[in-house]
Design an enzyme around this catalytic site. Structure first.
Site, PDB file in Angstrom:
ATOM      1  N   GLU A  42     -23.785   4.461  -6.451  1.00 28.77           N
ATOM      2  CA  GLU A  42     -22.671   4.556  -7.391  1.00 28.77           C
ATOM      3  C   GLU A  42     -23.176   4.277  -8.804  1.00 28.77           C
ATOM      4  OE1 GLU A  42     -20.057   3.164 -10.236  1.00 28.77           O
ATOM      5  OE2 GLU A  42     -21.202   1.669  -9.128  1.00 28.77           O
TER       6      GLU A  42
ATOM      7  N   ARG B  24      -6.080   0.161  -1.107  1.00 28.03           N
ATOM      8  CA  ARG B  24      -7.053   0.400  -0.039  1.00 28.03           C
ATOM      9  C   ARG B  24      -7.166  -0.830   0.855  1.00 28.03           C
ATOM     10  NH1 ARG B  24      -9.800   2.972   3.771  1.00 28.03           N
ATOM     11  NH2 ARG B  24     -12.056   2.855   3.676  1.00 28.03           N
TER      12      ARG B  24
ATOM     13  N   HIS C  36     -13.175   6.829  -6.844  1.00 28.45           N
ATOM     14  CA  HIS C  36     -12.117   5.839  -6.693  1.00 28.45           C
ATOM     15  C   HIS C  36     -10.970   6.075  -7.672  1.00 28.45           C
ATOM     16  CE1 HIS C  36     -15.734   4.004  -4.968  1.00 28.45           C
ATOM     17  NE2 HIS C  36     -14.883   3.531  -4.079  1.00 28.45           N
TER      18      HIS C  36
ATOM     19  N   LYS D 215     -17.720  -5.905  -6.579  1.00 34.94           N
ATOM     20  CA  LYS D 215     -17.320  -6.841  -5.530  1.00 34.94           C
ATOM     21  C   LYS D 215     -17.045  -8.241  -6.082  1.00 34.94           C
ATOM     22  CE  LYS D 215     -17.531  -3.894  -2.176  1.00 34.94           C
ATOM     23  NZ  LYS D 215     -18.406  -3.949  -1.022  1.00 34.94           N
TER      24      LYS D 215
ATOM     25  N   GLU E 280     -23.788  -7.068  -1.446  1.00 36.06           N
ATOM     26  CA  GLU E 280     -22.740  -8.087  -1.370  1.00 36.06           C
ATOM     27  C   GLU E 280     -23.081  -9.178  -0.370  1.00 36.06           C
ATOM     28  OE1 GLU E 280     -19.241  -6.666   1.625  1.00 36.06           O
ATOM     29  OE2 GLU E 280     -19.662  -5.378  -0.067  1.00 36.06           O
TER      30      GLU E 280
ATOM     31  N   GLU F 253     -16.232  13.819   8.997  1.00 35.97           N
ATOM     32  CA  GLU F 253     -15.809  12.582   9.650  1.00 35.97           C
ATOM     33  C   GLU F 253     -14.312  12.543   9.970  1.00 35.97           C
ATOM     34  OE1 GLU F 253     -17.327   9.159   7.531  1.00 35.97           O
ATOM     35  OE2 GLU F 253     -19.217  10.151   7.096  1.00 35.97           O
TER      36      GLU F 253
ATOM     37  N   LYS G  27       0.839  -1.204   0.000  1.00 32.00           N
ATOM     38  CA  LYS G  27       0.000   0.000   0.000  1.00 32.00           C
ATOM     39  C   LYS G  27       0.872   1.251   0.000  1.00 32.00           C
ATOM     40  CE  LYS G  27      -2.833   2.735   3.186  1.00 32.00           C
ATOM     41  NZ  LYS G  27      -3.840   3.218   2.259  1.00 32.00           N
TER      42      LYS G  27
END
Length: 773
Positions: A680, A530, A709, A118, A620, A499, A18
């Site tokens: 999305e 991620r 993204h 997914k 999902e 947040e 990452k």
């Protein structure tokens, strides 16, 4: 009896990949340094598996971004918009690869990323292959060969892993009408055969082809494609040992196809499809063949210690019918979905020794596989490792940490009234239009703003004691007020507080709920660079006190505009956690739903008029077989309604979903009865809205108008085109304008540029619709 592994975590035990990837994208390191980090991770993974005593160790399970994208590059399935990046230079392959994954917007180039969705029913995302009619495939990337050779130079003969050809095609999307993607099989197979032949010529003995599509509802055409694919592969490679791996469920009606494939070994998942084993052992053709059966007895997708007694019963039954030489032992699936190493969890104030003793991460699961392989060949009941394992299993079963009668009683007391708002949406919408006074095409964001290094450092300093709680909260308040002023200046209609105090949308809530425990290093890859650190739900869940009210109330007190309260929904908290396996998931979801309900009611009391309960994981969580959908959707929708139904009609409830193909479940999405749903749609160019149009979805919708993204900044014109598409299926008074997901992972410059374009697009749309009216 062979022991083997299907795949290993690839980001590194300290998320080295990452960090290196993000440094490379930022131009801080070059491609050689990135590849050096990647090579080191691969070598460490192979050595770890070798030291665990595995007989077959996978290669090509590593990926710089995504293994399905790797397969597309191997097969030359490169969409036309990226062809301008192909110049025959091997050092440009990485540029092409990341352009497909992330898009590119530099040096006069402006190319969108591939769609992402997914991977079956996991929280891992893959890049969706794109196919056109008469698609041609040609071998482009030799990554699988390079990594096999790399391991060979380390003295390790690996088992190369590839996404199987049929699953690869079924995971893709036809980008034009008039053909069925499975018809491309004969075009694709020569690439696979070419790669397999080269692997065989370089010394490969076993190759693993992943066909998780075997646990899905397949058409007769799909089943024939599987038979054809492996017949052709066998004909071309009569001596190479082929293992086909199914996982994530039972074979069910695909069992006869799976057992008839012309292969050397079949892998089955016994953690999510235990019924497959007796069915295969009753299959005379399979029993009388020479094929090996790989038993996926160690759960590759959860963190609980394996129950050796249960697993060894499976192994014993298989050995009795097939003999030891035809049985293989493995995890149920790739360990990609597990954290790296439990030994890294050294802080007992975070993870107590009692709970830690119930767990096994990827490294420990390797030891479980080899232990089971050895125990199966002995009188295991007297073996010390078996005895210790059973003590751990028993201690978890009887622990007083887990069960709370008051929580169980509250769930048992839920009535139908607890799932219902005061009035139907049509009534609520009229009240909300009057009370909230929002303009046509109201704009908002999904919740989070970029988490800068400075913000992350604040949390780290608080945790380490370098910053007092008072100083920390002062700094967070400054971030909130700054973001509010910026949103007001920009002209966003419904604000968010950003947040900044939250580490993760699930972990943050889990830290405030009982029944959860956390890890320091339990990172799991979600997509690309991620990573997420899922909480562990080990016991009954309840809310000891308010979780978000203080921050939401502070934000609302500092703006005259509406500020959304931001919560994560019960199904998403469930799906994105490692969940206890000693009670039905429905019961755990309802426990979380009641906790979120308490928070929603308290937010309303604090003056918050718009409350968002994110449920990106509803889709999902669907079982992989359609016949099982209804039961799941009933309790999943009820869990959301339970969390949302405690407020008055004038309080507007939002929910957010991403990466969801809604067509088959649109009635359940409507049954959630959220006042506003944000979804999305940008990567799919608003394709998802067809479901809402055909169903005539009654409530308000905010289709995401740009892809967060990717670092690419979309133009105003692009967003207007998407909004105009949306207007064809959504009434103007029901249409919201927003990004497609939270902005936590983005940088501020691209966020500011994209949101300015979004607000400009919303204003232009208002003007044009006003003129038309």
């Amino acid at each position: 009896m062979l022991s083997h592994n299907l795949g290993y975590p690839r980001v590194g035990s300290q998320r080295e990949l990452k960090k290196a990837s993000e440094q490379f994208w930022a131009g801080k390191i070059d491609r050689d340094e990135l590849q050096k980090v990647a090579r080191k991770i691969r070598h460490q993974n192979w050595e770890t598996q070798k030291n665990a005593g595995l007989d077959l160790i996978p290669s090509n399970d590593f990926s710089l971004y995504d293994h399905v994208l790797d397969t597309s590059l191997m097969a030359g399935a490169i969409p036309e918009r990226y062809h301008q990046l192909i110049d025959g230079k091997s050092n440009r392959e990485l540029d092409l690869y990341y352009a497909m994954a992330r898009g590119v917007q530099r040096d006069g180039l402006d190319i969108k990323a591939m769609e992402m969705t997914k991977w079956f029913d996991t929280n891992y995302h893959y890049l969706v292959p794109e196919f056109v009619k008469d698609q041609k495939f040609s071998r482009y990337s030799d990554k699988v060969i390079i990594e096999f050779e790399d391991a060979l130079h380390k003295g390790i003969l690996t088992k190369p892993v590839l996404v199987g050809p049929v699953t690869y095609l079924l995971l893709g999307k036809e980008k034009e009408a008039g053909f069925d993607k499975i018809d491309l099989l004969d075009n694709l197979l020569p690439v696979y055969i070419s790669v397999l032949k080269e692997l065989a010529s370089r010394g490969a003995e076993w190759v693993q082809l992943d066909e998780p599509a075997l646990v899905l509802d397949l058409t007769n055409k799909d089943k024939l494609a599987l038979q054809s694919a492996y017949a052709q592969i066998r004909e071309a490679l009569p001596k190479l040992k082929i293992l086909v791996a199914s996982y994530f469920g039972a074979l069910e009606d695909n069992l006869s196809i799976a057992t008839s494939l012309n292969i050397d070994a079949l892998h089955i998942d016994l953690t999510r499809g235990a019924e497959t084993l007796p069915q295969i052992l009753a299959d005379e053709a399979f029993v009388n063949s020479t094929k090996k059966l790989s038993l996926g007895v160690v759960d590759g997708r959860n963190i609980w210690k394996n129950d050796f007694a249960k697993s060894l019963e499976f192994v014993k039954k298989a050995i009795e019918v097939l003999g030891e030489n035809r049985v293989m032992i493995a995890p149920s699936s790739s360990l990609l979905h597990s954290p790296h190493d439990l030994d890294l969890e050294k802080n007992e104030s975070v993870l107590t020794q009692e709970i830690k003793n119930w767990m096994a991460f990827a490294k420990q699961k390797l030891s479980e596989v080899t232990a089971l392989s050895q125990l199966a060949q002995t009188d295991w009941t007297t073996d010390q490792s078996f005895i210790e394992n059973q003590k751990a299993i028993a201690s978890r079963r009887t622990s007083t940490l887990i069960h709370k009668p008051e929580v169980k009683n509250r769930v048992a007391s839920i009535s139908q009234h607890d799932f219902e708002r005061q009035n139907a949406f049509q009534v609520r919408q009229t009240i909300q239009l009057e009370k909230l006074k929002l303009p046509l095409f109201p704009s908002t964001t999904i919740g989070s703003f970029p988490q800068t290094d400075e913000v992350r450092q604040l949390r780290a300093n608080l945790k380490s004691g370098k910053l007092t709680l008072e100083d920390y909260e002062t700094r967070i308040k400054e971030e909130i007020v700054s973001s509010l002023r910026w949103q007001e200046e920009l002209g966003i209609d419904v604000l968010v507080h950003g947040e900044f105090e939250r580490n993760d949308m699930v972990e943050y809530f889990g830290e405030s709920l009982s029944g959860f425990v956390f890890t320091q290093n339990g990172w799991v890859q979600s997509y690309g660079s991620r990573c997420v650190k899922p909480p562990v739900i080990f016991g009954d869940v309840e809310r000891p006190g308010a979780m978000t009210v203080k921050w939401s109330a502070f934000a609302q007190a500092n703006s005259e505009k509406l500020v959304k309260g931001m919560l994560t929904g019960p199904v998403t908290i469930l799906q994105w956690s490692f969940v206890r396996d000693d009670q039905p998931r429905k019961d755990t979801a309802f426990q979380i739903g009641l906790a979120i309900r308490d928070e929603v009611v308290d937010l309303e009391k604090a003056g918050i008029k718009v409350i968002q309960i994110d449920e990106p994981a509803i889709r999902e969580g669907l079982p992989l077989r359609k016949y099982a959908w209804r039961n799941y959707l009933t309790w999943a929708v009820d869990a959301f309604r339970l969390s949302a139904a405690g407020v008055a009609d004038q309080t507007q409830i939002h929910t957010h979903m991403c990466y969801s193909e809604f067509n088959d479940i649109i009635d359940s999405i409507a049954a959630m009865d959220a006042d506003v749903i944000t979804i999305e749609t940008s990567r799919s160019q608003m394709e998802l809205l067809d479901a809402f149009a055909n169903f005539n979805y009654p409530n308000e919708i905010g289709p995401g108008v740009y892809d967060i993204h990717s670092p690419r900044v979309p133009t105003v014109d692009e967003m207007i085109v998407l909004l105009e598409k949306a207007l064809k299926v959504i009434p103007s008074r029901n249409l919201w304008v927003n990004p497609d997901c939270g902005l936590k992972t983005r940088k501020w410059p691209e966020t500011e540029a994209a949101l300015r374009n979004m607000i400009t697009a919303a204003n232009l749309l208002r003007e044009s619709v006003s003129v038309e009216q």
